[in-house]
Design a protein around this motif. Structure first.
Motif, PDB file in Angstrom:
ATOM      1  N   PRO A  74      27.233  -9.416  40.529  1.00  0.00           N
ATOM      2  CA  PRO A  74      28.297  -9.588  39.706  1.00  0.00           C
ATOM      3  C   PRO A  74      28.164 -11.031  39.007  1.00  0.00           C
ATOM      4  N   ALA A  75      27.445 -11.996  39.878  1.00  0.00           N
ATOM      5  CA  ALA A  75      27.419 -13.385  39.253  1.00  0.00           C
ATOM      6  C   ALA A  75      26.448 -13.440  38.062  1.00  0.00           C
ATOM      7  N   VAL A  76      25.403 -12.403  38.086  1.00  0.00           N
ATOM      8  CA  VAL A  76      24.667 -12.462  36.869  1.00  0.00           C
ATOM      9  C   VAL A  76      25.421 -11.780  35.829  1.00  0.00           C
ATOM     10  N   LYS A  77      26.261 -10.617  35.940  1.00  0.00           N
ATOM     11  CA  LYS A  77      26.987 -10.072  35.082  1.00  0.00           C
ATOM     12  C   LYS A  77      28.014 -11.185  34.381  1.00  0.00           C
ATOM     13  N   ALA A  78      28.530 -12.102  35.124  1.00  0.00           N
ATOM     14  CA  ALA A  78      29.633 -12.858  34.717  1.00  0.00           C
ATOM     15  C   ALA A  78      28.815 -14.147  33.681  1.00  0.00           C
ATOM     16  N   LEU A  79      27.362 -14.300  34.138  1.00  0.00           N
ATOM     17  CA  LEU A  79      26.591 -15.234  33.103  1.00  0.00           C
ATOM     18  C   LEU A  79      26.347 -14.582  31.933  1.00  0.00           C
ATOM     19  N   GLU A  80      25.973 -13.162  32.023  1.00  0.00           N
ATOM     20  CA  GLU A  80      25.626 -12.383  30.786  1.00  0.00           C
ATOM     21  C   GLU A  80      26.695 -12.466  29.688  1.00  0.00           C
ATOM     22  N   PHE A 109      19.703 -14.010  29.973  1.00  0.00           N
ATOM     23  CA  PHE A 109      19.734 -13.257  31.190  1.00  0.00           C
ATOM     24  C   PHE A 109      19.415 -11.842  30.910  1.00  0.00           C
ATOM     25  N   HIS A 110      19.622 -11.427  29.742  1.00  0.00           N
ATOM     26  CA  HIS A 110      19.304 -10.032  29.481  1.00  0.00           C
ATOM     27  C   HIS A 110      17.727  -9.835  29.400  1.00  0.00           C
ATOM     28  N   ALA A 111      17.172 -10.712  28.926  1.00  0.00           N
ATOM     29  CA  ALA A 111      15.510 -10.489  28.952  1.00  0.00           C
ATOM     30  C   ALA A 111      15.216 -10.894  30.398  1.00  0.00           C
ATOM     31  N   GLN A 112      15.688 -11.863  30.856  1.00  0.00           N
ATOM     32  CA  GLN A 112      15.278 -12.187  32.534  1.00  0.00           C
ATOM     33  C   GLN A 112      15.123 -10.893  33.486  1.00  0.00           C
TER      34      GLN A 112
END
Length: 324
Positions: free
Chosen positions: A51-57, A28-31
């Motif tokens: 926030p959902a992306v932060k949680a996945l990261e 997810f960091h690269a995406q």
């Protein structure tokens, strides 16, 4: 979530069965850095990341951390359990790791440069030693290594040995509270009390031949503390004293021991330490062999003064107690 399974496979290696999805985790960091089309999809109006992306990261980082920790644990099993030293009847763990702000050796070469970089794997040093001849030199060097690195230390008793004195079971210090987390340490130092004719060290079980003899193992360990002398004459002098320590002071006849003591006294009359103004492997080896041979009381005055200087450093005092 499926359980991790660790099991041996052909060739003595260790296999880790992990969920297939862990090998295909999206980064997810690269995406997030692949252009506006991706970032705008998960961006809020104020420019903050969803926030959902932060949680996945965060979840991905935690999974990767656990995988590295698992890799370190499996490396330890591969280097210890799958070797001929696996038939251990009694295991005594005693871990010591203490870093001092005033380390004796300040010119230490980086471990990655010396031993190669292996992310997530602990570098294990495994030593087989006979309890009838405790390797005092290695115990002193272990103390020095703990000054420089985070060392996970363990003592084992092999089935070939019927009993070991209590002081040898605790010779590497008290158990470290974080000894269950191998990934927190830089070096693994495993001492196995075993009925062997000569001390032997294994570093990389799969890629390196064993190192035989306390003198050779001491040379290997000391290189982790300080660079080898760049001047050929000084390097030869250090090696000469190490040979004198083990072949004359420790294993030589009474005449050879007396000659070596006279040479020690002569050298220490010109310098505080055997190879110059600073402590070196020559001093560690000669001190331990003089102590183990029982020659200290009858040694020349310069040698007795040098013995006091060694003991004042604190690294040698523990070796002395093992002989009492």
């Amino acid at each position: 979530m499926p359980m991790y399974q660790v099991k041996p496979i052909c060739g003595g290696d260790i296999k880790v069965d992990l969920p297939t999805c862990m090998y295909k985790l999206p980064n997810f960091h690269a995406q997030q850095q692949q252009g506006n089309s991706c970032s705008s999809e998960h961006a809020l109006q104020n420019g903050e990341v969803d926030p959902a992306v932060k949680a996945l990261e965060a979840r991905q980082d935690e999974i990767l951390r656990k995988l590295y920790e698992l890799k370190a644990a499996v490396e330890g099993l591969a280097k210890t359990v799958t070797t001929p030293d696996a038939d251990l009847d009694l295991t005594v763990s005693s871990s010591l790791s203490s870093q001092s702000s005033t380390a004796l050796f300040t010119g230490t070469t980086d471990l990655d440069a010396l031993l190669g970089k292996d992310l997530g794997a602990l570098r294990d040093i495994v030593i087989n030693a006979n309890p009838a001849q405790p390797p005092l030199t290695l115990l002193v060097l272990h103390r020095l290594l703990c000054e420089r690195y985070r060392v996970l230390s363990t003592v084992h008793v092999h089935s070939s040995v019927s009993s070991v004195p209590p002081q040898l079971l605790s010779c590497l210090g008290p158990r470290h509270p974080d000894s269950h987390s191998r990934h927190m340490f830089q070096l693994g130092f495993t001492l196995i009390w075993k009925d062997v004719p000569k001390l032997q060290m294994k570093f990389s079980v799969r890629n390196m031949c064993p190192i035989d003899g306390e003198a050779n193992v001491a040379r290997f360990l000391f290189k982790l503390l300080a660079p080898h002398p760049s001047e050929p004459a000084l390097a030869t002098l250090v090696d000469s004293w190490v040979d004198t320590a083990f072949f004359q002071l420790a294993e030589g006849s009474s005449e050879e021991r007396a000659t070596a003591l006279r040479d020690l006294g002569s050298a220490l009359g010109r310098s505080a330490w055997l190879s110059g103004p600073e402590l070196s492997l020559a001093d560690v080896a000669c001190y331990c062999c003089v102590l183990q041979s029982g020659s200290a009381p009858s040694a020349p005055a310069n040698v007795r003064r040098w013995i006091k200087s060694c003991e004042n450093l604190g690294y040698f005092s523990h070796a002395k107690t093992l002989l009492q």
